[in-house]
Scaffold this active site. Sequence first.
Site, short mmCIF file in Angstrom:
data_model
loop_
_atom_site.label_atom_id
_atom_site.label_comp_id
_atom_site.label_asym_id
_atom_site.label_seq_id
_atom_site.Cartn_x
_atom_site.Cartn_y
_atom_site.Cartn_z
N CYS A 1 21.03 -25.57 -4.01
CA CYS A 1 21.65 -25.20 -2.73
C CYS A 1 21.39 -26.19 -1.60
O CYS A 1 21.92 -26.01 -0.50
CB CYS A 1 21.18 -23.81 -2.31
SG CYS A 1 19.48 -23.77 -1.70
N THR B 1 -14.13 -27.76 -10.62
CA THR B 1 -14.73 -28.98 -10.08
C THR B 1 -15.19 -29.93 -11.19
O THR B 1 -15.13 -31.15 -11.03
CB THR B 1 -15.91 -28.65 -9.14
OG1 THR B 1 -16.83 -27.79 -9.82
CG2 THR B 1 -15.42 -27.95 -7.88
N CYS C 1 16.97 -20.53 -1.68
CA CYS C 1 17.53 -19.74 -2.78
C CYS C 1 16.48 -19.35 -3.82
O CYS C 1 16.77 -18.61 -4.75
CB CYS C 1 18.67 -20.51 -3.46
SG CYS C 1 18.13 -21.90 -4.50
N HIS D 1 -2.48 -17.49 -5.98
CA HIS D 1 -2.00 -18.46 -5.00
C HIS D 1 -0.88 -19.34 -5.54
O HIS D 1 -0.60 -20.40 -4.99
CB HIS D 1 -3.16 -19.31 -4.49
CG HIS D 1 -4.20 -18.50 -3.77
ND1 HIS D 1 -5.53 -18.85 -3.69
CD2 HIS D 1 -4.10 -17.31 -3.10
CE1 HIS D 1 -6.21 -17.93 -3.02
NE2 HIS D 1 -5.36 -17.00 -2.65
#
Length: 239
Positions: free
Chosen positions: A144, A14, A119, A108
């Site tokens: 792809c 922060t 892919c 995360h």
Amino acid sequence: MTLVAILSGAGISTDSGIPDYRGPNGVRKDPEAEKLVTYDFYLADPEIRRRSWLMRRTASTWNAEPNAAHRAVVELERSGTPVRVITQNVDGLHQLAGLPARKVLELHGTAREVTCTRCHARSSMGEALERVEAGEADPACSVCGGILKAATVMFGERLDPRVLADAMTVAKACEVFVAVGSTLQVQPAASLAGVAAEHGARLIVVNAEPTPYDALADEVVREPIGPALPRLLAGLAAS
């Protein structure tokens, strides 16, 4: 030497200008904004993806710089103390501060890369945003043609089991576990604090508000992270 594990949450960033998404103005307070980072909505709706790319262009992450807390972690590592960072953040600021990427476990994922949902090819977020700037509202995978997304764990996605397993190994092996800037309410990340304590680690919680693991902690620090973490980590390096 003593292995120090640091679990970092939104509170460590922060001071770099990155708001806590669970705070008063976070996406968790806005259902429409939450859709932009929810996997099923993102895959199903091209308009959600277009809005998501526009959000990424203006995200505070891109102008953020590591702050004193990030730099203190690097100083601890450079003192010769074995350090592993387990972070709930996707901003990459630990690495930008100078911590070797191999010593950072990003639970995360990272907002600094994109991945194809088909892919799984990866490339830089910067390259994808350049395509958006050039007029591609919803850039497709250049390999792809699949749907691209930030290489973060969206709502509705599972954590990478390999990263989580590595984090669990670190939690079990460390002698000191510092949880900083995390509410310790999001599982399974929060459980790492308990695992470390159960395996004999000295548990230190640095957070402005109480957490569910305070009672297990050997030390609880309620001071602002910016000055508190450098002081704490300098003490660990000296000892």
